[in-house]
Enzyme design. Structure first.
Site, PDB file in Angstrom:
ATOM      1  N   HIS A  10      11.498  13.694 -23.440  1.00 42.88           N
ATOM      2  CA  HIS A  10      11.106  12.816 -24.640  1.00 42.88           C
ATOM      3  C   HIS A  10      10.416  13.382 -25.435  1.00 42.88           C
ATOM      4  O   HIS A  10      11.136  12.769 -26.959  1.00 42.88           O
ATOM      5  CB  HIS A  10       8.989  12.388 -23.738  1.00 42.88           C
ATOM      6  CG  HIS A  10       9.268  11.406 -23.027  1.00 42.88           C
ATOM      7  ND1 HIS A  10      10.069  10.604 -23.207  1.00 42.88           N
ATOM      8  CD2 HIS A  10       8.936  11.358 -21.428  1.00 42.88           C
ATOM      9  CE1 HIS A  10      10.213   9.875 -21.446  1.00 42.88           C
ATOM     10  NE2 HIS A  10       8.755  10.847 -21.062  1.00 42.88           N
ATOM     11  N   LEU A  22      16.853   0.695 -44.844  1.00 45.28           N
ATOM     12  CA  LEU A  22      17.191   0.354 -43.724  1.00 45.28           C
ATOM     13  C   LEU A  22      15.886  -0.391 -42.918  1.00 45.28           C
ATOM     14  O   LEU A  22      14.794   0.332 -43.201  1.00 45.28           O
ATOM     15  CB  LEU A  22      17.253   1.425 -42.648  1.00 45.28           C
ATOM     16  CG  LEU A  22      17.270   1.482 -41.077  1.00 45.28           C
ATOM     17  CD1 LEU A  22      18.100   0.360 -40.266  1.00 45.28           C
ATOM     18  CD2 LEU A  22      17.076   2.774 -40.770  1.00 45.28           C
ATOM     19  N   ASP A  76      17.205   5.073 -23.610  1.00 50.31           N
ATOM     20  CA  ASP A  76      16.748   5.167 -22.173  1.00 50.31           C
ATOM     21  C   ASP A  76      17.463   6.697 -21.749  1.00 50.31           C
ATOM     22  O   ASP A  76      18.735   6.574 -22.018  1.00 50.31           O
ATOM     23  CB  ASP A  76      17.393   4.207 -20.875  1.00 50.31           C
ATOM     24  CG  ASP A  76      17.001   3.909 -20.176  1.00 50.31           C
ATOM     25  OD1 ASP A  76      15.406   4.562 -19.526  1.00 50.31           O
ATOM     26  OD2 ASP A  76      17.246   3.456 -18.890  1.00 50.31           O
TER      27      ASP A  76
END
Ligand code: FPP
Length: 229
Positions: free
Chosen positions: A19, A113, A2
Protein backbone atom coordinates in the site's frame (compact mmCIF):
# COMPACT_ATOMS: atom_id res chain seq x y z
CA UNK A 1 -5.70 0.64 -8.30
CA UNK A 2 -5.44 -3.13 -7.81
CA UNK A 3 -2.46 -5.29 -6.96
CA UNK A 4 -0.75 -3.71 -3.94
CA UNK A 5 -1.05 -6.91 -1.88
CA UNK A 6 0.35 -9.16 -4.61
CA UNK A 7 3.19 -6.74 -5.30
CA UNK A 8 4.21 -7.01 -1.63
CA UNK A 9 3.82 -10.80 -1.52
CA UNK A 10 6.05 -11.22 -4.58
CA UNK A 11 8.76 -9.46 -2.59
CA UNK A 12 8.15 -11.35 0.64
CA UNK A 13 6.96 -8.16 2.30
CA UNK A 14 3.88 -7.23 4.35
CA UNK A 15 0.78 -5.91 2.57
CA UNK A 16 1.46 -2.55 4.22
CA UNK A 17 4.56 -2.21 2.05
CA UNK A 18 2.40 -2.75 -1.02
CA UNK A 19 0.00 0.00 0.00
CA UNK A 20 2.89 2.33 0.74
CA UNK A 21 4.35 1.64 -2.72
CA UNK A 22 0.84 2.07 -4.16
CA UNK A 23 0.66 5.49 -2.55
CA UNK A 24 3.89 6.56 -4.28
CA UNK A 25 2.48 5.36 -7.60
CA UNK A 26 -0.73 7.29 -6.96
CA UNK A 27 1.29 10.45 -6.41
CA UNK A 28 3.28 9.89 -9.62
CA UNK A 29 0.22 9.10 -11.72
CA UNK A 30 -1.70 12.17 -10.56
CA UNK A 31 1.31 14.23 -11.63
CA UNK A 32 1.57 12.38 -14.97
CA UNK A 33 -2.13 12.81 -15.67
CA UNK A 34 -1.94 16.54 -14.97
CA UNK A 35 1.16 16.88 -17.16
CA UNK A 36 -0.53 15.00 -19.98
CA UNK A 37 -3.50 17.37 -19.87
CA UNK A 38 -6.05 14.90 -18.50
CA UNK A 39 -9.07 16.96 -17.44
CA UNK A 40 -10.48 14.64 -14.80
CA UNK A 41 -9.09 11.64 -12.94
CA UNK A 42 -11.09 9.52 -10.51
CA UNK A 43 -9.24 7.00 -8.33
CA UNK A 44 -10.86 4.08 -6.53
CA UNK A 45 -9.01 4.17 -3.21
CA UNK A 46 -11.42 2.31 -0.91
CA UNK A 47 -14.60 0.49 -1.85
CA UNK A 48 -17.62 -0.02 0.37
CA UNK A 49 -16.62 -3.71 0.40
CA UNK A 50 -13.05 -3.03 1.59
CA UNK A 51 -14.28 -2.78 5.22
CA UNK A 52 -14.39 -6.60 5.08
CA UNK A 53 -10.58 -6.74 5.10
CA UNK A 54 -8.77 -7.57 8.37
CA UNK A 55 -9.12 -4.69 10.82
CA UNK A 56 -5.38 -4.10 10.92
CA UNK A 57 -5.27 -3.57 7.15
CA UNK A 58 -8.28 -1.24 7.23
CA UNK A 59 -6.62 0.76 10.05
CA UNK A 60 -3.41 0.91 8.09
CA UNK A 61 -5.15 2.21 4.98
CA UNK A 62 -6.93 4.87 7.04
CA UNK A 63 -3.59 6.00 8.51
CA UNK A 64 -2.13 6.11 5.04
CA UNK A 65 -5.03 8.22 3.71
CA UNK A 66 -4.66 10.64 6.60
CA UNK A 67 -0.90 10.93 6.12
CA UNK A 68 -1.36 11.34 2.38
CA UNK A 69 -3.84 14.16 2.92
CA UNK A 70 -1.48 15.92 5.29
CA UNK A 71 1.55 15.58 3.07
CA UNK A 72 0.05 16.04 -0.41
CA UNK A 73 -2.87 18.46 -0.38
CA UNK A 74 -0.75 21.64 -0.16
CA UNK A 75 1.40 20.59 -3.14
CA UNK A 76 -1.62 19.49 -5.15
CA UNK A 77 -3.27 22.83 -4.54
CA UNK A 78 -0.13 24.71 -5.62
CA UNK A 79 -0.36 22.70 -8.84
CA UNK A 80 -3.91 23.92 -9.35
CA UNK A 81 -5.49 20.48 -8.74
CA UNK A 82 -9.11 20.52 -7.57
CA UNK A 83 -9.74 17.68 -5.10
CA UNK A 84 -13.01 16.07 -4.12
CA UNK A 85 -14.07 12.83 -2.46
CA UNK A 86 -16.97 10.69 -3.57
CA UNK A 87 -18.60 7.99 -1.46
CA UNK A 88 -20.20 7.77 1.95
CA UNK A 89 -17.64 9.50 4.11
CA UNK A 90 -19.84 9.43 7.23
CA UNK A 91 -18.31 6.04 8.13
CA UNK A 92 -14.82 7.52 8.54
CA UNK A 93 -13.30 8.89 11.74
CA UNK A 94 -14.18 12.59 12.28
CA UNK A 95 -10.53 13.62 11.86
CA UNK A 96 -10.35 12.05 8.40
CA UNK A 97 -13.69 13.59 7.43
CA UNK A 98 -12.45 17.02 8.51
CA UNK A 99 -9.25 16.63 6.48
CA UNK A 100 -11.33 15.66 3.42
CA UNK A 101 -13.59 18.70 3.90
CA UNK A 102 -10.53 20.94 4.29
CA UNK A 103 -8.86 19.56 1.15
CA UNK A 104 -12.03 20.20 -0.85
CA UNK A 105 -12.45 23.71 0.52
CA UNK A 106 -8.80 24.62 -0.08
CA UNK A 107 -8.83 23.48 -3.70
CA UNK A 108 -12.43 24.26 -4.70
CA UNK A 109 -11.52 27.18 -6.96
CA UNK A 110 -8.53 25.53 -8.64
CA UNK A 111 -8.87 25.24 -12.41
CA UNK A 112 -6.45 22.41 -13.20
CA UNK A 113 -6.91 18.62 -13.01
CA UNK A 114 -10.18 17.59 -11.37
CA UNK A 115 -9.10 14.80 -9.05
CA UNK A 116 -11.82 12.71 -7.43
CA UNK A 117 -10.96 10.07 -4.85
CA UNK A 118 -13.57 7.40 -4.29
CA UNK A 119 -13.64 6.35 -0.65
CA UNK A 120 -16.22 4.02 0.88
CA UNK A 121 -17.70 4.23 -2.59
CA UNK A 122 -19.91 1.76 -4.43
CA UNK A 123 -21.53 2.31 -7.82
CA UNK A 124 -24.82 0.83 -6.65
CA UNK A 125 -24.73 2.99 -3.53
CA UNK A 126 -24.35 6.01 -5.80
CA UNK A 127 -27.40 5.04 -7.88
CA UNK A 128 -29.53 4.26 -4.81
CA UNK A 129 -28.48 7.56 -3.26
CA UNK A 130 -29.54 9.42 -6.41
CA UNK A 131 -32.87 7.56 -6.49
CA UNK A 132 -33.54 8.53 -2.87
CA UNK A 133 -32.71 12.19 -3.52
CA UNK A 134 -35.02 12.20 -6.54
CA UNK A 135 -37.81 10.59 -4.49
CA UNK A 136 -37.39 13.28 -1.84
CA UNK A 137 -37.55 16.06 -4.43
CA UNK A 138 -40.65 14.55 -6.03
CA UNK A 139 -42.27 14.16 -2.61
CA UNK A 140 -41.57 17.79 -1.70
CA UNK A 141 -42.99 18.99 -5.03
CA UNK A 142 -39.63 20.34 -6.27
CA UNK A 143 -39.49 17.85 -9.10
CA UNK A 144 -42.12 16.51 -11.48
CA UNK A 145 -41.83 12.72 -11.81
CA UNK A 146 -42.36 12.93 -15.58
CA UNK A 147 -39.30 15.14 -15.94
CA UNK A 148 -37.04 12.39 -14.56
CA UNK A 149 -35.10 11.22 -17.61
CA UNK A 150 -31.48 10.03 -17.98
CA UNK A 151 -30.20 13.58 -18.06
CA UNK A 152 -32.07 14.54 -14.90
CA UNK A 153 -31.01 11.33 -13.15
CA UNK A 154 -27.37 11.98 -14.06
CA UNK A 155 -27.53 15.29 -12.22
CA UNK A 156 -28.15 13.40 -8.95
CA UNK A 157 -25.21 10.97 -9.08
CA UNK A 158 -21.65 11.77 -7.94
CA UNK A 159 -19.49 13.78 -10.35
CA UNK A 160 -22.60 15.24 -11.99
CA UNK A 161 -20.67 18.33 -13.08
CA UNK A 162 -17.97 16.52 -15.06
CA UNK A 163 -18.31 14.46 -18.25
CA UNK A 164 -18.57 10.66 -17.99
CA UNK A 165 -15.15 9.00 -18.07
CA UNK A 166 -13.67 8.33 -21.51
CA UNK A 167 -11.32 5.66 -20.23
CA UNK A 168 -11.41 3.18 -17.33
CA UNK A 169 -8.12 1.58 -16.29
CA UNK A 170 -7.91 -1.43 -13.99
CA UNK A 171 -4.51 -2.73 -12.97
CA UNK A 172 -3.74 -6.10 -11.37
CA UNK A 173 -5.17 -8.49 -13.96
CA UNK A 174 -8.82 -8.81 -12.90
CA UNK A 175 -11.33 -8.09 -15.64
CA UNK A 176 -14.25 -6.64 -13.76
CA UNK A 177 -15.72 -3.31 -12.75
CA UNK A 178 -16.14 -4.25 -9.05
CA UNK A 179 -19.03 -1.89 -8.37
CA UNK A 180 -17.13 1.21 -9.48
CA UNK A 181 -18.86 4.04 -11.36
CA UNK A 182 -21.79 1.87 -12.49
CA UNK A 183 -23.88 4.72 -13.87
CA UNK A 184 -21.00 6.61 -15.45
CA UNK A 185 -19.24 3.78 -17.27
CA UNK A 186 -22.07 3.04 -19.74
CA UNK A 187 -20.00 4.09 -22.78
CA UNK A 188 -16.52 4.21 -21.28
CA UNK A 189 -13.65 2.37 -23.00
CA UNK A 190 -12.35 -0.36 -20.67
CA UNK A 191 -8.62 -1.04 -20.34
CA UNK A 192 -7.31 -3.94 -18.26
CA UNK A 193 -3.64 -4.56 -17.58
CA UNK A 194 -1.81 -7.26 -15.62
CA UNK A 195 0.62 -4.66 -14.27
CA UNK A 196 0.25 -4.40 -10.47
CA UNK A 197 -0.62 -0.90 -9.24
CA UNK A 198 2.77 -0.20 -7.57
CA UNK A 199 4.45 -0.95 -10.94
CA UNK A 200 2.09 1.26 -12.95
CA UNK A 201 3.98 4.19 -14.44
CA UNK A 202 3.73 7.19 -16.74
CA UNK A 203 4.70 4.84 -19.58
CA UNK A 204 1.85 2.46 -18.68
CA UNK A 205 -0.53 5.41 -18.56
CA UNK A 206 0.70 6.37 -22.02
CA UNK A 207 -0.02 2.80 -23.25
CA UNK A 208 -3.58 3.03 -21.89
CA UNK A 209 -4.11 6.39 -23.60
CA UNK A 210 -2.74 4.98 -26.87
CA UNK A 211 -5.24 2.10 -26.58
CA UNK A 212 -8.00 4.68 -26.06
CA UNK A 213 -6.87 6.74 -29.05
CA UNK A 214 -7.23 3.66 -31.26
CA UNK A 215 -10.85 3.00 -30.28
CA UNK A 216 -13.75 4.09 -32.41
CA UNK A 217 -16.50 5.40 -30.13
CA UNK A 218 -19.83 4.76 -31.85
CA UNK A 219 -22.41 5.45 -29.09
CA UNK A 220 -24.87 3.17 -30.90
CA UNK A 221 -24.18 4.48 -34.44
CA UNK A 222 -22.58 2.47 -37.25
CA UNK A 223 -18.86 2.70 -37.94
CA UNK A 224 -19.61 4.37 -41.31
CA UNK A 225 -21.75 7.07 -39.68
CA UNK A 226 -19.01 7.85 -37.20
CA UNK A 227 -16.17 7.97 -39.76
CA UNK A 228 -18.10 10.23 -42.13
CA UNK A 229 -19.09 12.71 -39.38
C1 FPP B 1 -5.97 -2.64 -4.00
O1 FPP B 1 -4.90 -3.54 -3.91
C2 FPP B 1 -5.69 -1.41 -3.29
C3 FPP B 1 -6.43 -0.87 -2.26
C4 FPP B 1 -7.64 -1.49 -1.70
C5 FPP B 1 -6.04 0.38 -1.61
C6 FPP B 1 -5.69 1.50 -2.52
C7 FPP B 1 -4.73 2.36 -1.85
C8 FPP B 1 -3.65 2.91 -2.43
C9 FPP B 1 -3.32 2.78 -3.87
C10 FPP B 1 -2.71 3.67 -1.61
C11 FPP B 1 -2.99 5.06 -1.27
C12 FPP B 1 -3.93 5.86 -2.07
C13 FPP B 1 -4.29 7.13 -1.75
C14 FPP B 1 -5.39 7.81 -2.51
C15 FPP B 1 -3.64 7.85 -0.64
P1 FPP B 1 -5.12 -4.90 -3.14
O2 FPP B 1 -4.75 -4.70 -1.73
O3 FPP B 1 -6.53 -5.38 -3.36
O4 FPP B 1 -4.12 -5.83 -3.88
P2 FPP B 1 -4.22 -7.42 -4.09
O5 FPP B 1 -5.43 -7.65 -4.96
O6 FPP B 1 -2.95 -7.74 -4.82
O7 FPP B 1 -4.30 -8.04 -2.75
Amino acid sequence: MDGNGRWARQRGRARAAGHQAGFHTTRDIVESAARRGVEALTLFAFSSENWRRPQTEVGLLMDLFLRALNSEVGKLSENNVQIRFIGDRSAFKPRLQTEMDNAEALTANNQGLKLAIAVNYGGRWDIVNAAKAIARDVQSGMLDVDSVDERAFASYVSLADIPDPDLFIRTGGEKRISNYLMWHLAYTELYFTDVLWPDFSDEELGAAITFYAGRQRRFGKTGEQVSSA
